[in-house]
Design a protein around this motif. Sequence first.
Motif, PDB file in Angstrom:
ATOM      1  N   GLU A 107       0.830  -1.206   0.000  1.00 28.88           N
ATOM      2  CA  GLU A 107       0.000   0.000   0.000  1.00 28.88           C
ATOM      3  C   GLU A 107       0.869   1.263   0.000  1.00 28.88           C
ATOM      4  OE1 GLU A 107      -3.987  -1.656   2.296  1.00 28.88           O
ATOM      5  OE2 GLU A 107      -2.263  -0.963   3.459  1.00 28.88           O
ATOM      6  N   TYR A 108       1.957   1.208   0.744  1.00 23.93           N
ATOM      7  CA  TYR A 108       2.906   2.318   0.746  1.00 23.93           C
ATOM      8  C   TYR A 108       3.434   2.555  -0.666  1.00 23.93           C
ATOM      9  CZ  TYR A 108       7.549   4.473   1.329  1.00 23.93           C
ATOM     10  OH  TYR A 108       8.664   5.257   1.203  1.00 23.93           O
ATOM     11  N   ASP A 109       3.857   1.480  -1.332  1.00 24.80           N
ATOM     12  CA  ASP A 109       4.377   1.595  -2.695  1.00 24.80           C
ATOM     13  C   ASP A 109       3.322   2.152  -3.640  1.00 24.80           C
ATOM     14  OD1 ASP A 109       6.856   0.588  -1.945  1.00 24.80           O
ATOM     15  OD2 ASP A 109       6.345  -1.481  -2.462  1.00 24.80           O
ATOM     16  N   SER A 110       2.063   1.746  -3.442  1.00 23.37           N
ATOM     17  CA  SER A 110       0.978   2.236  -4.301  1.00 23.37           C
ATOM     18  C   SER A 110       0.812   3.737  -4.174  1.00 23.37           C
ATOM     19  CB  SER A 110      -0.342   1.529  -3.953  1.00 23.37           C
ATOM     20  OG  SER A 110      -0.289   0.158  -4.274  1.00 23.37           O
ATOM     21  N   ILE A 111       0.838   4.237  -2.946  1.00 24.88           N
ATOM     22  CA  ILE A 111       0.694   5.679  -2.738  1.00 24.88           C
ATOM     23  C   ILE A 111       1.837   6.437  -3.391  1.00 24.88           C
ATOM     24  CG2 ILE A 111       0.762   7.498  -0.974  1.00 24.88           C
ATOM     25  CD1 ILE A 111      -0.904   5.702   0.813  1.00 24.88           C
ATOM     26  N   LEU A 112       3.062   5.918  -3.263  1.00 25.88           N
ATOM     27  CA  LEU A 112       4.207   6.585  -3.889  1.00 25.88           C
ATOM     28  C   LEU A 112       4.077   6.613  -5.413  1.00 25.88           C
ATOM     29  CD1 LEU A 112       6.863   7.793  -2.575  1.00 25.88           C
ATOM     30  CD2 LEU A 112       5.423   6.493  -1.036  1.00 25.88           C
ATOM     31  N   LYS A 113       3.357   5.645  -5.964  1.00 25.89           N
ATOM     32  CA  LYS A 113       3.145   5.601  -7.411  1.00 25.89           C
ATOM     33  C   LYS A 113       1.933   6.412  -7.841  1.00 25.89           C
ATOM     34  CE  LYS A 113       5.184   0.973  -7.813  1.00 25.89           C
ATOM     35  NZ  LYS A 113       4.884  -0.483  -8.049  1.00 25.89           N
ATOM     36  N   GLY A 114       1.214   6.994  -6.869  1.00 22.77           N
ATOM     37  CA  GLY A 114       0.042   7.796  -7.206  1.00 22.77           C
ATOM     38  C   GLY A 114      -1.233   6.999  -7.338  1.00 22.77           C
ATOM     39  N   ASP A 115      -1.234   5.775  -6.818  1.00 15.84           N
ATOM     40  CA  ASP A 115      -2.420   4.921  -6.872  1.00 15.84           C
ATOM     41  C   ASP A 115      -3.048   4.875  -5.480  1.00 15.84           C
ATOM     42  OD1 ASP A 115      -4.378   3.041  -7.189  1.00 15.84           O
ATOM     43  OD2 ASP A 115      -3.025   1.358  -7.575  1.00 15.84           O
ATOM     44  N   TYR A 116      -4.212   5.536  -5.311  1.00  9.91           N
ATOM     45  CA  TYR A 116      -4.855   5.649  -4.008  1.00  9.91           C
ATOM     46  C   TYR A 116      -6.168   4.886  -3.917  1.00  9.91           C
ATOM     47  CZ  TYR A 116      -1.926   9.795  -4.736  1.00  9.91           C
ATOM     48  OH  TYR A 116      -0.905  10.646  -5.074  1.00  9.91           O
ATOM     49  N   GLU A 117      -6.532   4.185  -4.975  1.00 11.88           N
ATOM     50  CA  GLU A 117      -7.861   3.579  -5.035  1.00 11.88           C
ATOM     51  C   GLU A 117      -8.123   2.601  -3.892  1.00 11.88           C
ATOM     52  OE1 GLU A 117     -10.323   4.467  -7.141  1.00 11.88           O
ATOM     53  OE2 GLU A 117      -8.902   6.023  -7.773  1.00 11.88           O
ATOM     54  N   PHE A 118      -7.089   1.914  -3.419  1.00  9.71           N
ATOM     55  CA  PHE A 118      -7.276   0.930  -2.355  1.00  9.71           C
ATOM     56  C   PHE A 118      -7.807   1.564  -1.073  1.00  9.71           C
ATOM     57  CE2 PHE A 118      -3.087   2.572  -1.328  1.00  9.71           C
ATOM     58  CZ  PHE A 118      -3.072   2.570   0.055  1.00  9.71           C
ATOM     59  N   LEU A 119      -7.578   2.875  -0.899  1.00 12.78           N
ATOM     60  CA  LEU A 119      -8.015   3.549   0.324  1.00 12.78           C
ATOM     61  C   LEU A 119      -9.535   3.546   0.473  1.00 12.78           C
ATOM     62  CD1 LEU A 119      -5.583   6.601   0.174  1.00 12.78           C
ATOM     63  CD2 LEU A 119      -5.541   4.779   1.891  1.00 12.78           C
ATOM     64  N   ILE A 120     -10.253   3.476  -0.639  1.00 16.30           N
ATOM     65  CA  ILE A 120     -11.715   3.487  -0.590  1.00 16.30           C
ATOM     66  C   ILE A 120     -12.253   2.272   0.159  1.00 16.30           C
ATOM     67  CG2 ILE A 120     -13.833   3.520  -1.979  1.00 16.30           C
ATOM     68  CD1 ILE A 120     -12.235   4.789  -4.217  1.00 16.30           C
TER      69      ILE A 120
END
Length: 236
Positions: A107-120
């Motif tokens: 999830e950390y890596d996703s945020i750094l890549k600009g992917d936030y969809e998992f937060l929903i």
Amino acid sequence: MDYRGHKLRHEYKYYINTFVYHEIRERLRQVLHKDSNMKDDEGYLISSLYFDDVFNSAEYEKINGTRFRKKYRIRLYNHDDSLIKLECKIKFNNYISKEGAVLTRQEYDSILKGDYEFLISRNEDICKKIYSEFTANMLRPVTVVEYLREAYVHELGNVRITFDKNISASIGSLDVFDPDYETVKVPLQGMMVMEVKYDDYIPDYIRKIIHSGQMVGCAISKYIMCRDINRKVRMI
């Protein structure tokens, strides 16, 4: 103390020099306990990846002394991915409150890549709030603040006193796990930051120790220090 559903803690910050640090630390060690996260006397490394919007609202609100403000960050310790926390620090004058959720390395890596969809799909309120900030206000990572923290605690008043040393700002990569990640120290001319936090009260004998040395109390922000360093590095 509670405010609008938030548990509030007192927070005060001071610039201190090395002499005052040694004097106060030795006295505090007689009545406080080392934080359980301290593996040795020097403390533990904190890395905080801070976010701001396209208007740099978090930065300007701090500089302008806005009474009620918040900052979003990802915090981890000793460059270890076993505990990664997504946090919102809320400031109410000299009171603070925090909301948090634990992230996986993925999830950390996703945020750094600009992917936030998992937060929903996360249940925590902070995840939904920061997703709204990402999408509505174009929140994005802006700097990593790093420092060595020496911490002492006391159960009465839930007192926590910390000494933050070797404050540094990231330059280049904002990913702490990037092989090319590096930092540069904030020039504080031998000074460090002491922070005092407690719930409803602080025992008087601890208060007397804190104020026994010469120090300057002010609205210190390690985040602002590091944003300034980032700009100076880019100008070189």
